[in-house]
Design a protein around this motif. Sequence first.
Motif, PDB file in Angstrom:
ATOM      1  N   ARG A 264      30.264  70.980  15.705  1.00 32.54           N
ATOM      2  CA  ARG A 264      30.482  69.548  15.725  1.00 32.54           C
ATOM      3  C   ARG A 264      30.358  68.998  17.143  1.00 32.54           C
ATOM      4  N   VAL A 265      29.777  67.807  17.264  1.00 34.37           N
ATOM      5  CA  VAL A 265      29.649  67.145  18.558  1.00 34.37           C
ATOM      6  C   VAL A 265      30.971  66.451  18.884  1.00 34.37           C
ATOM      7  N   LEU A 266      31.525  66.764  20.060  1.00 36.79           N
ATOM      8  CA  LEU A 266      32.784  66.156  20.499  1.00 36.79           C
ATOM      9  C   LEU A 266      32.489  65.186  21.627  1.00 36.79           C
ATOM     10  N   ILE A 267      32.981  63.975  21.494  1.00 38.67           N
ATOM     11  CA  ILE A 267      32.750  62.939  22.499  1.00 38.67           C
ATOM     12  C   ILE A 267      34.092  62.444  23.005  1.00 38.67           C
ATOM     13  N   ASP A 268      34.269  62.508  24.313  1.00 37.67           N
ATOM     14  CA  ASP A 268      35.495  62.017  24.956  1.00 37.67           C
ATOM     15  C   ASP A 268      35.087  61.207  26.174  1.00 37.67           C
ATOM     16  N   GLY A 269      35.303  59.892  26.108  1.00 30.64           N
ATOM     17  CA  GLY A 269      34.858  59.042  27.201  1.00 30.64           C
ATOM     18  C   GLY A 269      33.339  59.060  27.299  1.00 30.64           C
ATOM     19  N   ASP A 270      32.831  59.372  28.491  1.00 28.71           N
ATOM     20  CA  ASP A 270      31.377  59.410  28.686  1.00 28.71           C
ATOM     21  C   ASP A 270      30.817  60.831  28.653  1.00 28.71           C
ATOM     22  N   THR A 271      31.599  61.771  28.115  1.00 30.46           N
ATOM     23  CA  THR A 271      31.169  63.169  28.085  1.00 30.46           C
ATOM     24  C   THR A 271      31.023  63.656  26.642  1.00 30.46           C
ATOM     25  N   MET A 272      29.889  64.306  26.376  1.00 29.60           N
ATOM     26  CA  MET A 272      29.640  64.918  25.074  1.00 29.60           C
ATOM     27  C   MET A 272      29.624  66.429  25.233  1.00 29.60           C
ATOM     28  N   ARG A 273      30.261  67.142  24.297  1.00 25.02           N
ATOM     29  CA  ARG A 273      30.259  68.604  24.303  1.00 25.02           C
ATOM     30  C   ARG A 273      29.901  69.119  22.913  1.00 25.02           C
ATOM     31  N   THR A 274      29.150  70.204  22.882  1.00 29.30           N
ATOM     32  CA  THR A 274      28.866  70.894  21.637  1.00 29.30           C
ATOM     33  C   THR A 274      28.362  72.290  21.983  1.00 29.30           C
ATOM     34  N   THR A 275      28.084  73.091  20.976  1.00 27.99           N
ATOM     35  CA  THR A 275      27.443  74.385  21.205  1.00 27.99           C
ATOM     36  C   THR A 275      26.140  74.415  20.428  1.00 27.99           C
ATOM     37  N   VAL A 276      25.160  75.138  20.968  1.00 28.06           N
ATOM     38  CA  VAL A 276      23.850  75.236  20.334  1.00 28.06           C
ATOM     39  C   VAL A 276      23.449  76.694  20.205  1.00 28.06           C
ATOM     40  N   LEU A 277      22.519  76.938  19.305  1.00 28.05           N
ATOM     41  CA  LEU A 277      21.937  78.259  19.128  1.00 28.05           C
ATOM     42  C   LEU A 277      20.545  78.277  19.735  1.00 28.05           C
ATOM     43  N   LEU A 278      20.320  79.219  20.657  1.00 30.40           N
ATOM     44  CA  LEU A 278      18.999  79.387  21.242  1.00 30.40           C
ATOM     45  C   LEU A 278      18.245  80.461  20.467  1.00 30.40           C
ATOM     46  N   ASP A 279      17.125  80.080  19.888  1.00 31.76           N
ATOM     47  CA  ASP A 279      16.310  81.002  19.087  1.00 31.76           C
ATOM     48  C   ASP A 279      17.121  81.642  17.959  1.00 31.76           C
ATOM     49  N   GLY A 280      18.153  80.935  17.507  1.00 33.67           N
ATOM     50  CA  GLY A 280      18.959  81.444  16.407  1.00 33.67           C
ATOM     51  C   GLY A 280      19.803  82.646  16.758  1.00 33.67           C
ATOM     52  N   LYS A 281      19.967  82.936  18.069  1.00 30.94           N
ATOM     53  CA  LYS A 281      20.659  84.164  18.458  1.00 30.94           C
ATOM     54  C   LYS A 281      21.851  83.909  19.376  1.00 30.94           C
ATOM     55  N   GLU A 282      21.600  83.286  20.518  1.00 31.98           N
ATOM     56  CA  GLU A 282      22.651  83.181  21.531  1.00 31.98           C
ATOM     57  C   GLU A 282      23.241  81.784  21.567  1.00 31.98           C
ATOM     58  N   ARG A 283      24.591  81.717  21.567  1.00 32.71           N
ATOM     59  CA  ARG A 283      25.305  80.445  21.623  1.00 32.71           C
ATOM     60  C   ARG A 283      25.492  80.021  23.078  1.00 32.71           C
ATOM     61  N   VAL A 284      25.319  78.723  23.317  1.00 32.59           N
ATOM     62  CA  VAL A 284      25.447  78.160  24.662  1.00 32.59           C
ATOM     63  C   VAL A 284      26.285  76.890  24.580  1.00 32.59           C
ATOM     64  N   GLN A 285      27.195  76.723  25.535  1.00 35.37           N
ATOM     65  CA  GLN A 285      28.015  75.513  25.615  1.00 35.37           C
ATOM     66  C   GLN A 285      27.199  74.400  26.281  1.00 35.37           C
ATOM     67  N   VAL A 286      27.145  73.238  25.644  1.00 41.77           N
ATOM     68  CA  VAL A 286      26.347  72.120  26.146  1.00 41.77           C
ATOM     69  C   VAL A 286      27.267  70.986  26.584  1.00 41.77           C
ATOM     70  N   THR A 287      26.975  70.421  27.760  1.00 34.32           N
ATOM     71  CA  THR A 287      27.703  69.260  28.265  1.00 34.32           C
ATOM     72  C   THR A 287      26.697  68.191  28.672  1.00 34.32           C
ATOM     73  N   TYR A 288      26.980  66.958  28.286  1.00 32.39           N
ATOM     74  CA  TYR A 288      26.067  65.857  28.626  1.00 32.39           C
ATOM     75  C   TYR A 288      26.878  64.645  29.060  1.00 32.39           C
ATOM     76  N   LYS A 289      26.532  64.097  30.225  1.00 31.24           N
ATOM     77  CA  LYS A 289      27.169  62.890  30.746  1.00 31.24           C
ATOM     78  C   LYS A 289      26.359  61.690  30.263  1.00 31.24           C
ATOM     79  N   MET A 290      26.930  60.930  29.350  1.00 28.74           N
ATOM     80  CA  MET A 290      26.193  59.828  28.739  1.00 28.74           C
ATOM     81  C   MET A 290      26.007  58.685  29.736  1.00 28.74           C
ATOM     82  N   LYS A 291      24.849  58.035  29.625  1.00 32.31           N
ATOM     83  CA  LYS A 291      24.434  57.076  30.647  1.00 32.31           C
ATOM     84  C   LYS A 291      24.792  55.631  30.316  1.00 32.31           C
ATOM     85  N   SER A 292      25.081  55.340  29.047  1.00 24.81           N
ATOM     86  CA  SER A 292      25.380  53.957  28.675  1.00 24.81           C
ATOM     87  C   SER A 292      26.223  53.936  27.404  1.00 24.81           C
TER      88      SER A 292
END
Length: 731
Positions: free
Chosen positions: A46-74
């Motif tokens: 699930r995508v978690l949004i707190d303030g201007d920051t988004m966090r989630t996890t993704v699967l790379l090539d269906g194998k390795e999990r990676v923590q994703v952070t994105y600073k939203m611009k607007s």
Amino acid sequence: MLSKHRGFALAFLAVFLFFTLDSVLQDHPTRLVAGSMNQRVQLDDRVLIDGDTMRTTVLLDGKERVQVTYKMKSKEDKQFLDAHLKIAQVCHFYGTLKRPDPVSNFDAFDYRQYLKHQGIYWEWELASYDQCYDPPSLTVFERLKRGRQKGIRFVSSHFPKPWANMVNALVFADKDDINPDLLDAYQNLGLIHLLAVSGLHVGVLIGLLYFCLLRLGFVKQHVHLFLLLVVLPAYVLLTGCTPSVIRAALMAAFLLSAPLSKIKLSPLTSLALACLFTLVFQPHTLYSVGFQLSYLITFALIVSVETMRHRSYSSIMQIFITTGIAEVIALPILLYNFYTVSLLSFLLNLIYIPLISLIILPGAWLTLCLTLSVPSIGSLINRGLNIVVRYMNEVLTLLNTFPSLTLSIGKPSIVGMTLLILGILAVFILWEKVNHWAIAFIFISFVLGIALIHWLSMEISPRGSVTFIDVGQGDAALIVLPHHQGVYLIDTGGSLPYPKAQWQKKKREYNVGREVILPQLKALGIHELTAVMITHRDFDHMEGIRGLIGNIPIKSLMVSNFFTPTKTERDWLKSLRNSGTHLIRVKAGEQWSVGQSHFQVLWPETKGKDTNDQSLVLRVNMGSLNWLFTGDLDQEGERGLLSQWQDIDADILKVGHHGSKTSSSEAFLKAVSPKLAIISVGKNNHYGHPSNEVIKRLEEQNIKTLRTDQKGAIRIEFTSQKVLSIKTVKP
């Protein structure tokens, strides 16, 4: 009863130790490397949004999990992501891959290890994204995950708050929208387990469905199969696969499958099998506090059932005993991880466990079903339960404002933990053999005795310490005098308050006092600060005190005679006074002694041209060493200090202004002539601290230097006669 399960207990312990060793030694390989990465990935959570920051996890090539952070611009960017991003979508992300930062303070939460135990070894800081779309088809698991996401959003939009947050916590195991201050109250008062989906929830769900399906005329074997193959897997996914739910679901699965396979399984055997299955597929789960508490408390309750049954305790007495067993078994784990004990935990659990079990939990399921089927009735019940939950939360929030109700025991030593665990086992064995109220007295006396020994060991310890806490770009030095004669905090770190739009503000903004310094105090068993000394009013030295107010008693706040607070700082000072803190203004020349330690104020003599030049400069003699704390004193202030004091030599110098080139002049370093210099500075700070010029001056005078940006927190332990050790968090 324990004596009848010695073989099981030994086997359980052997398996526990085996998987502990396996988890420690085994490090799963990763094929990724740090650097820029542009790739199409699938959202795994699930995508978690707190303030201007988004966090989630993704699967790379269906194998390795990676923590994703994105600073939203607007604001529009935030609205789009919140409305459109879904689990299992495929997106094209652009950003930089890096290892999670290692822990940088003693006994602090290790975020890198936390991610590692979830099979995540990388953080991906996004710069941009595009082309998010649904895959051609979704698996059953992905559909259930999306169902959970839709359920959480439905409850959040159709239920009143705070009832909506409670329903999401109890039905979907989602606590992300609960106010962080309220979560702190549940944690500090020993009630956080009530917000976790556990065996109780699984038992209520399975019991209700089992009863209803049998009443509707379904064959018992078919009901078992339906619950086993459909309901339990779906419920585990809908609740986010938490350790307590997996444990309860596996136990229920083994018990449901036993009649079908003609194999008799006891609850204890089911628990052991559930533990084995979990650890085989997810060995790192062993490090989860939720996993440890779930299995150990369940184990203790199962082996205690027969004793309670033979003694024919009343229902009320069984509640008392069950609550007591859970509290006792959880004590070593809670002390080891959180360092505190709530004095009201037992009493509050006696009240809140029945309240949540008999009213709130069934009400959550009932109102969810009614809101979907008969909205008018569901809305009416929602409003009533919302009032109940609001008052429940207000009571806990109020109680959490009294720090004295929570004892800071500190991180227990290996000897202390061993004695505590052995004592708990001994009390349980005595309880089985002797049916007498004296056992309760013995246990209470034992626990109080262990706590007293631990407290006395700190009070009479000849060890003192100075810890230069890593607060990023700021200062915070914690002094603990030998024999616990006093605890002084020189500066509290802090962050500049950059203006933010409403959409950018988080549920609770980061505060270094609350997030970094307070856990450090708890780990050391510090329940009160003798004094907080603020060298000057820059935010990177003072703002952290905002996170300490109301969380730990502070006897005195010491500031310079020339300290002039802003309106914001006056509000902090007012809060401190209201909590019983005395404001003390000190001037150059003042001095005092505590035991064999001596404090002396050297500066400011006059009001400087800016706040840095009027930094409070302290010279402290302790542990047979002279220490000099200089705040952000610049070279002009150093010249004034040298003109007033001829003898300012020190063995250990806290370098002024984070190693700025405007401080630590050659003349000043020669006059102080320290053997060790400490630079408190943030990693990769945009000021360029410490200056290469200052580093060169220190090297030319053969002064050993330790920096918090490189070594993390630095701790120097001493007695009244000598230095015992110099420790750093990072090698």
